[in-house]
Design an enzyme around this catalytic site. Structure first.
Site, PDB file in Angstrom:
ATOM      1  N   GLN A 125       7.748   5.670   9.777  1.00  0.00           N
ATOM      2  CA  GLN A 125       8.744   5.168   8.831  1.00  0.00           C
ATOM      3  C   GLN A 125       8.416   5.738   7.445  1.00  0.00           C
ATOM      4  O   GLN A 125       7.276   5.629   7.010  1.00  0.00           O
ATOM      5  CB  GLN A 125       8.613   3.646   8.842  1.00  0.00           C
ATOM      6  CG  GLN A 125       9.546   2.923   7.954  1.00  0.00           C
ATOM      7  CD  GLN A 125       9.459   1.417   8.169  1.00  0.00           C
ATOM      8  OE1 GLN A 125      10.454   0.747   8.172  1.00  0.00           O
ATOM      9  NE2 GLN A 125       8.270   0.881   8.335  1.00  0.00           N
ATOM     10  N   SER A 128       8.455   4.444   1.477  1.00  0.00           N
ATOM     11  CA  SER A 128       7.709   4.320   0.214  1.00  0.00           C
ATOM     12  C   SER A 128       7.429   5.666  -0.441  1.00  0.00           C
ATOM     13  O   SER A 128       7.155   6.660   0.242  1.00  0.00           O
ATOM     14  CB  SER A 128       6.375   3.617   0.466  1.00  0.00           C
ATOM     15  OG  SER A 128       6.593   2.395   1.106  1.00  0.00           O
ATOM     16  N   SER A 160       2.920   4.645   8.022  1.00  0.00           N
ATOM     17  CA  SER A 160       2.006   4.219   9.097  1.00  0.00           C
ATOM     18  C   SER A 160       2.056   5.177  10.275  1.00  0.00           C
ATOM     19  O   SER A 160       3.132   5.469  10.796  1.00  0.00           O
ATOM     20  CB  SER A 160       2.389   2.835   9.619  1.00  0.00           C
ATOM     21  OG  SER A 160       2.228   1.873   8.637  1.00  0.00           O
ATOM     22  N   GLU A 243      12.859  -5.467  10.711  1.00  0.00           N
ATOM     23  CA  GLU A 243      11.409  -5.483  10.538  1.00  0.00           C
ATOM     24  C   GLU A 243      10.913  -6.892  10.216  1.00  0.00           C
ATOM     25  O   GLU A 243       9.886  -7.328  10.698  1.00  0.00           O
ATOM     26  CB  GLU A 243      11.015  -4.499   9.430  1.00  0.00           C
ATOM     27  CG  GLU A 243       9.514  -4.339   9.277  1.00  0.00           C
ATOM     28  CD  GLU A 243       9.123  -3.158   8.391  1.00  0.00           C
ATOM     29  OE1 GLU A 243       9.906  -2.806   7.509  1.00  0.00           O
ATOM     30  OE2 GLU A 243       8.022  -2.619   8.595  1.00  0.00           O
ATOM     31  N   SER A 366       6.780  -6.885   0.431  1.00  0.00           N
ATOM     32  CA  SER A 366       5.686  -7.797   0.051  1.00  0.00           C
ATOM     33  C   SER A 366       6.204  -9.245  -0.017  1.00  0.00           C
ATOM     34  O   SER A 366       7.397  -9.492  -0.209  1.00  0.00           O
ATOM     35  CB  SER A 366       5.070  -7.364  -1.282  1.00  0.00           C
ATOM     36  OG  SER A 366       5.935  -7.711  -2.326  1.00  0.00           O
ATOM     37  N   ASN A 367       5.264 -10.180   0.155  1.00  0.00           N
ATOM     38  CA  ASN A 367       5.676 -11.595   0.197  1.00  0.00           C
ATOM     39  C   ASN A 367       6.244 -12.076  -1.137  1.00  0.00           C
ATOM     40  O   ASN A 367       7.085 -12.981  -1.163  1.00  0.00           O
ATOM     41  CB  ASN A 367       4.502 -12.469   0.658  1.00  0.00           C
ATOM     42  CG  ASN A 367       4.300 -12.357   2.170  1.00  0.00           C
ATOM     43  OD1 ASN A 367       4.910 -11.505   2.814  1.00  0.00           O
ATOM     44  ND2 ASN A 367       3.465 -13.203   2.720  1.00  0.00           N
ATOM     45  N   GLU A 368       5.802 -11.452  -2.241  1.00  0.00           N
ATOM     46  CA  GLU A 368       6.393 -11.830  -3.535  1.00  0.00           C
ATOM     47  C   GLU A 368       7.889 -11.498  -3.524  1.00  0.00           C
ATOM     48  O   GLU A 368       8.727 -12.293  -3.962  1.00  0.00           O
ATOM     49  CB  GLU A 368       5.713 -11.081  -4.699  1.00  0.00           C
ATOM     50  CG  GLU A 368       4.293 -11.531  -4.996  1.00  0.00           C
ATOM     51  CD  GLU A 368       3.263 -10.890  -4.072  1.00  0.00           C
ATOM     52  OE1 GLU A 368       3.629 -10.021  -3.251  1.00  0.00           O
ATOM     53  OE2 GLU A 368       2.083 -11.286  -4.154  1.00  0.00           O
TER      54      GLU A 368
HETATM   55  C1  LIG Z   1      -0.379  -1.851   6.476  1.00  0.00           C
HETATM   56  C2  LIG Z   1       0.747  -1.214   5.707  1.00  0.00           C
HETATM   57  C3  LIG Z   1       1.653  -0.426   6.392  1.00  0.00           C
HETATM   58  C4  LIG Z   1       2.691   0.184   5.700  1.00  0.00           C
HETATM   59  N1  LIG Z   1       3.503   1.021   6.401  1.00  0.00           N
HETATM   60  C5  LIG Z   1       4.488   1.672   5.745  1.00  0.00           C
HETATM   61  C6  LIG Z   1       5.320   2.592   6.455  1.00  0.00           C
HETATM   62  O1  LIG Z   1       5.161   2.808   7.659  1.00  0.00           O
HETATM   63  N2  LIG Z   1       6.279   3.238   5.774  1.00  0.00           N
HETATM   64  C7  LIG Z   1       6.486   3.043   4.435  1.00  0.00           C
HETATM   65  O2  LIG Z   1       7.400   3.643   3.900  1.00  0.00           O
HETATM   66  N3  LIG Z   1       5.705   2.182   3.727  1.00  0.00           N
HETATM   67  C8  LIG Z   1       4.704   1.505   4.355  1.00  0.00           C
HETATM   68  N4  LIG Z   1       3.883   0.652   3.656  1.00  0.00           N
HETATM   69  C9  LIG Z   1       4.048   0.518   2.201  1.00  0.00           C
HETATM   70  C10 LIG Z   1       4.659  -0.824   1.821  1.00  0.00           C
HETATM   71  O3  LIG Z   1       5.996  -0.886   2.231  1.00  0.00           O
HETATM   72  C11 LIG Z   1       4.482  -0.998   0.321  1.00  0.00           C
HETATM   73  O4  LIG Z   1       3.092  -1.046   0.071  1.00  0.00           O
HETATM   74  C12 LIG Z   1       5.143  -2.257  -0.182  1.00  0.00           C
HETATM   75  O5  LIG Z   1       6.544  -2.139  -0.095  1.00  0.00           O
HETATM   76  C13 LIG Z   1       4.748  -2.585  -1.634  1.00  0.00           C
HETATM   77  O6  LIG Z   1       4.970  -1.477  -2.453  1.00  0.00           O
HETATM   78  P1  LIG Z   1       3.815  -0.897  -3.428  1.00  0.00           P
HETATM   79  O7  LIG Z   1       2.575  -0.732  -2.593  1.00  0.00           O
HETATM   80  O8  LIG Z   1       4.372   0.287  -4.124  1.00  0.00           O
HETATM   81  O9  LIG Z   1       3.516  -2.068  -4.472  1.00  0.00           O
HETATM   82  P2  LIG Z   1       4.321  -2.402  -5.805  1.00  0.00           P
HETATM   83  O10 LIG Z   1       5.779  -2.347  -5.540  1.00  0.00           O
HETATM   84  O11 LIG Z   1       3.768  -1.569  -6.905  1.00  0.00           O
HETATM   85  O12 LIG Z   1       3.906  -3.912  -6.013  1.00  0.00           O
HETATM   86  C14 LIG Z   1       2.608  -4.327  -6.490  1.00  0.00           C
HETATM   87  C15 LIG Z   1       2.605  -5.856  -6.536  1.00  0.00           C
HETATM   88  O13 LIG Z   1       3.609  -6.325  -7.457  1.00  0.00           O
HETATM   89  C16 LIG Z   1       4.488  -7.230  -6.802  1.00  0.00           C
HETATM   90  N5  LIG Z   1       5.854  -7.039  -7.286  1.00  0.00           N
HETATM   91  C17 LIG Z   1       6.513  -5.866  -7.430  1.00  0.00           C
HETATM   92  N6  LIG Z   1       7.770  -6.094  -7.883  1.00  0.00           N
HETATM   93  C18 LIG Z   1       7.900  -7.446  -7.995  1.00  0.00           C
HETATM   94  C19 LIG Z   1       8.968  -8.303  -8.393  1.00  0.00           C
HETATM   95  N7  LIG Z   1      10.165  -7.812  -8.739  1.00  0.00           N
HETATM   96  N8  LIG Z   1       8.750  -9.639  -8.392  1.00  0.00           N
HETATM   97  C20 LIG Z   1       7.559 -10.152  -8.015  1.00  0.00           C
HETATM   98  N9  LIG Z   1       6.503  -9.381  -7.645  1.00  0.00           N
HETATM   99  C21 LIG Z   1       6.674  -8.052  -7.624  1.00  0.00           C
HETATM  100  C22 LIG Z   1       4.411  -6.840  -5.331  1.00  0.00           C
HETATM  101  O14 LIG Z   1       4.791  -7.922  -4.502  1.00  0.00           O
HETATM  102  C23 LIG Z   1       2.938  -6.485  -5.179  1.00  0.00           C
HETATM  103  O15 LIG Z   1       2.169  -7.652  -5.017  1.00  0.00           O
HETATM  104  C24 LIG Z   1       2.838   0.005   4.301  1.00  0.00           C
HETATM  105  C25 LIG Z   1       1.940  -0.807   3.614  1.00  0.00           C
HETATM  106  C26 LIG Z   1       0.886  -1.401   4.297  1.00  0.00           C
HETATM  107  C27 LIG Z   1      -0.085  -2.233   3.530  1.00  0.00           C
END
Ligand SMILES: Cc1cc2nc3c(=O)[nH]c(=O)nc-3n(C[C@H](O)[C@H](O)[C@H](O)COP(=O)(O)OP(=O)(O)OC[C@H]3O[C@@H](n4cnc5c(N)ncnc54)[C@H](O)[C@@H]3O)c2cc1C
Length: 383
Positions: A125, A128, A160, A243, A366-368
């Site tokens: 997938q 990101s 992933s 998902e 993310s759960n947020e």
């Molecule tokens: C085990 C794992 C597997 C994954 N697999 C895939 C995959 O197969 N394909 C893929 O494309 N991606 C994948 N991801 C990436 C995942 O989708 C992203 O890590 C996730 O969407 C969060 O984005 P970020 O890491 O850029 O964090 P950010 O968006 O930078 O967020 C950082 C923190 O800020 C919080 N935050 C951000 N915006 C807000 C808001 N508006 N309000 C409140 N809180 C907020 C977030 O909740 C988080 O706690 C994977 C991640 C993990 C950990």
């Protein structure tokens, strides 16, 4: 809702149980996040397909059995109850498959669904990007039309198992100057195409399942686009709903884990703290509650309803349950638990499960962000 199983459902359960008993590998496979373990898991996908168990809810024409959601839940209970391996093709069968079923052309269904059900085409997938995780509408990777191809340039990350998979699916900006949700298209691409570079990312336990993907003028046929040009956002939201909703994390997986946790508690009863005992009990109850809720959702969907923002409740629930249960396991195992080795290759080891459970509140949205969705769409709170 009638909570009793019919005679046919019980016969189906017995059929799945017999097959799993005869076919689930006696030794746990190596981790899905490493090359050797991934290949073992692909072999398992093909074994499943040989029994026609690749994806039981899909139409028979695409390698499924055309079964309803209740029978899918029964299948899952027997699958996890038998200690069967994680699904290497979960991105394909649980996320992309339903998306193609809903938005794909007949040609795309014929081309992609059967190989997916047979474990012949493994998927990653690719949503990101370095500056577009939670804020997915900020993606910048472009796909510029050139006749009957798109030319893709940019970068994806956190994909992933993209280190090992065959194909990927993701969102790309097909109108380079467009903003936010507009001008995006949902496109499938061959990970072995010229111009694609995969750079593996090592995880906390050292395994390189994740990858960054770099696209350097990669030519992708327009025929690989799902739905219309510029309609990608809505399609991707449907995929994200799959998902978080029913398919990716069936309750049986957590029920099997809770059962093992109770067993672990029995082995460590003499040294277990009252808090650990409470946590074990809570995990068991939560897994059962999640199962009952899922049966209720399945009944709603089968009666013609659909899951909307409620999928976010699901996602928070299973990710928190998983994390709490693994924390309980680590506390039962004692001070050395986190220092154990994964070298035995057992994917069922509590340590690997614990490490993975820490990521549950991040991936699949993310759960947020899920809490924002619940606040705005279910509770009607202001933004
Ligand atoms: C085990 C794992 C597997 C994954 N697999 C895939 C995959 O197969 N394909 C893929 O494309 N991606 C994948 N991801 C990436 C995942 O989708 C992203 O890590 C996730 O969407 C969060 O984005 P970020 O890491 O850029 O964090 P950010 O968006 O930078 O967020 C950082 C923190 O800020 C919080 N935050 C951000 N915006 C807000 C808001 N508006 N309000 C409140 N809180 C907020 C977030 O909740 C988080 O706690 C994977 C991640 C993990 C950990």
């Amino acid at each position: 809702m009638d909570l009793n199983y019919t005679t046919e459902q019980q016969a189906f359960r017995a059929e799945v149980r017999d097959w799993m008993r005869a076919n689930v590998p006696a030794q746990p496979l190596k981790t899905l996040e490493g090359r050797e373990g991934y290949d073992q898991h692909v072999e398992w996908e093909r074994k499943l397909a040989s029994g026609n168990w690749g994806m039981v809810t899909w139409p028979e024409a695409y390698g499924g059995r055309g079964l309803d959601l209740i029978r899918w839940l029964i299948f899952e209970e027997e699958y996890w109850g038998a200690g069967a391996p994680l699904r290497a093709n979960q991105n394909g069968i649980f996320l992309l498959g339903p998306t193609i079923m809903e938005y794909g052309t007949d040609e795309q269904k014929a081309r992609f669904l059967t190989p997916m059900a047979k474990g012949e085409l493994m998927w990653a997938q690719a949503w990101s990007e370095p500056n577009a995780g939670s804020d997915m509408a900020a993606i910048r990777t472009v796909a510029v039309r050139d006749g009957d191809h798109y030319v893709v340039t940019g970068q994806k990350t956190w994909s992933s198992r993209a280190s090992f998979a065959d194909w990927g699916f993701g969102l790309f900006r097909t109108e380079p100057d467009s903003k936010r949700h507009k001008g995006l298209s949902f496109i499938l691409f061959d990970l072995n195409s010229p111009g694609v570079t995969r750079r593996p990312i090592r995880q906390l336990h050292g395994e390189p399942g994740f990858a960054e993907l770099f696209f350097d003028e990669v030519r992708v046929p327009v025929a690989n686009r799902i739905a219309g040009e510029g309609e990608g956002w809505n399609v991707a939201m449907a995929t994200a709903g799959f998902e978080r909703g029913l398919m990716l994390r069936s309750p049986a997986r957590f029920q099997a884990m809770a059962k093992r946790l109770v067993e672990l508690y029995r082995q460590h009863r003499d040294t277990a703290s009252p808090q650990a005992r409470e946590a074990v009990l809570q995990a068991w109850q939560d897994a059962e509650a999640y199962a009952l809720n899922t049966y209720s959702v399945a009944a709603t969907v089968m009666a013609g309803g659909h899951i909307g923002a409620e999928a976010s409740l699901n996602k928070i629930f299973w990710s928190e349950l998983d994390r709490a249960a693994h924390r309980a396991a680590m506390s039962l195992l004692g001070a050395g638990a986190e220092l154990r080795s994964l070298a035995d290759g057992s994917e069922n080891s509590w340590l690997e499960g614990y490490i993975f459970s820490l990521s549950g509140p991040i991936y699949a949205g993310s759960n947020e962000i899920q809490r924002n969705i619940i606040a705005e769409r279910l509770l009607g709170l202001p933004r």
